[in-house]
Design a protein around this motif. Structure first.
Motif, PDB file in Angstrom:
ATOM      1  N   PHE A 235       0.830  -1.199   0.000  1.00  0.00           N
ATOM      2  CA  PHE A 235       0.000   0.000   0.000  1.00  0.00           C
ATOM      3  C   PHE A 235       0.869   1.255   0.000  1.00  0.00           C
ATOM      4  O   PHE A 235       1.973   1.268   0.559  1.00  0.00           O
ATOM      5  N   ASN A 277      -3.556   4.278  -1.117  1.00  0.00           N
ATOM      6  CA  ASN A 277      -4.562   4.354  -0.062  1.00  0.00           C
ATOM      7  C   ASN A 277      -5.130   5.755   0.030  1.00  0.00           C
ATOM      8  O   ASN A 277      -5.981   6.027   0.876  1.00  0.00           O
ATOM      9  N   LYS A 357      -3.553  -4.193   4.957  1.00  0.00           N
ATOM     10  CA  LYS A 357      -3.430  -2.729   5.000  1.00  0.00           C
ATOM     11  C   LYS A 357      -3.178  -2.243   6.425  1.00  0.00           C
ATOM     12  O   LYS A 357      -2.316  -1.372   6.649  1.00  0.00           O
ATOM     13  N   TRP A 361       0.163  -0.355   7.659  1.00  0.00           N
ATOM     14  CA  TRP A 361       0.047   0.964   8.285  1.00  0.00           C
ATOM     15  C   TRP A 361       0.776   0.970   9.631  1.00  0.00           C
ATOM     16  O   TRP A 361       1.527   1.905   9.943  1.00  0.00           O
TER      17      TRP A 361
END
Length: 395
Positions: A235, A277, A357, A361
């Motif tokens: 991402f 994203n 994701k 993150w």
């Protein structure tokens, strides 16, 4: 009495030595990692250095620092720490990361790092106990990041395996009742079709680079602007550079929606992927694609491009560097299922991608925290006690 930090040179803390020659033709695969300026680049049946050890890029990837737990063979493109002089090896690795090593390479035709120059760089060195505590803190961040990476790798393999099962082996739900038919491009399940990738996308266009000579396009940047170097199969949360509202208003930067899949078109990164994203832009070396939302959906598109990577590399052309074009990507032949299969696949893998994701993150936050801590800890600007408290908050 608490021992104080001391001002000294890097040569007072450790001694660097040039790595060893090992032509590829002489390598024999074995248990010992071979470390180049870019990191582990194979293995050998013999080691030159006992671990734990540290190597730093001397040529090629200048200043890249590699901490190696086991015995290893440092190549001649590196400098390795021959003597830690009683200091903590992992601390020394982090100390080297804070030095502007690449800036010492000079302006020769083939830039390189001189160990004697590095030995003369001024540093601050704490007592051994403090070194060990600092190494433990930074090592804990690295361990947390590695755990996340391993979890991401498992999720990645699960999603890729499901794609291969459905779109390569054609073992999708209900496949037992769907006959395979011969077509000029190869066998396909009934109601599937071979099509051009571009015909299954609502967006397929490259990015652009606003003029560097116009500060208004870069000052007060608000829109993430990704380069192909930031495409790592994961991402895209935040870019190194951002473009301004002026660049957007004057159409000097192309805006892509969140969820766009980017693919690298040029050089060594051909076929590298990233999925945004955020609403963003990119340079012209990246092609942004969005599926039509019917027979080509987001995760299906990512895995389709991932599977095509070897083909893209094989068709890359160019005298100065390999490259693929928008036309070649758009013209790639892909198997398209009925819309219901595409929808069902994205639903099946969306939970895997959502978890991935979140993990990526968390990893980005951990890296940011670690990278902010590193120079402050190594310089003594941040106390070890304060850093330990911060680690407790994120662990």
């Amino acid at each position: 009495m608490v021992k104080a930090w001391r001002d000294c040179t890097l040569g007072d803390v450790l001694t660097l030595q040039r790595g060893f020659d090992l032509p590829t033709r002489l390598r024999v695969e074995g248990p010992f990692p071979v470390v180049s300026s870019a990191g582990v680049s194979g293995s050998h049946n013999e080691a030159k250095v006992h671990g734990p050890g540290v190597a730093i890029g001397r040529y090629g990837t200048l200043g890249e620092v590699h901490y190696v737990v086991e015995d290893f063979w440092p190549l001649n493109t590196t400098l390795w720490v021959k003597d830690f002089k009683g200091n903590e090896p992992l601390y020394c690795a982090h100390l080297l990361k804070t030095l502007a090593v690449a800036e010492t390479s000079g302006s020769s035709a083939v830039p390189g790092v001189n160990r004697n120059v590095l030995h003369g760089l001024p540093v601050k060195c704490p007592p051994l106990e403090t070194q060990q505590r600092i190494a433990a803190i930074l090592g804990a961040y690295d361990d947390l990041i590695e755990v996340n990476r391993r979890r991401v790798a498992v999720l990645e393999e699960m999603a890729r395996g499901l794609f291969e099962e459905w779109f390569v082996r054609f073992r999708f739900p209900g496949h037992e009742d769907v006959p395979i038919v011969d077509t000029p491009d190869g066998p396909l399940p009934e109601e599937w079709e071979w099509a051009r990738l571009g015909d299954a996308c609502s967006i397929i266009r490259s990015g652009s680079t606003p003029s560097r000579k116009e500060p208004e396009f870069w000052d007060a940047g608000i829109l993430d602007w990704f380069t192909t170097g930031e495409l790592r199969g994961s991402f895209l949360f935040s870019s190194k550079e951002k473009v301004s509202q002026a660049a957007i208003d004057k159409k000097k930067a192309r805006v892509f929606p969140s969820g766009t899949v980017f693919i690298a078109l040029y050089g060594a990164t051909i076929g590298a992927l990233g999925i945004s994203n955020v609403s963003c832009s990119s340079n012209q070396a990246a092609l942004g694609l969005v599926g039509d939302g019917r027979r080509m959906r987001q995760w299906q598109l990512f895995h389709t491009l991932e599977r095509l990577k070897d083909w893209f590399i094989s068709v890359g052309q160019g005298a100065a560097q390999q490259n693929i074009s928008k036309e070649k990507v758009s013209g790639a032949t892909v198997a398209l299922p009925p819309a219901i299969i595409s929808e069902l696949f994205d639903k099946r893998v969306s939970a895997l991608w959502e978890l991935r994701k979140n993990l990526e993150w968390q990893e980005s936050l951990l890296k940011t925290s670690r990278d902010l801590l590193l120079p402050r800890l190594i310089s003594g600007q941040l106390s070890v006690e304060a850093a330990e408290r911060q680690l407790e908050d994120v662990a």
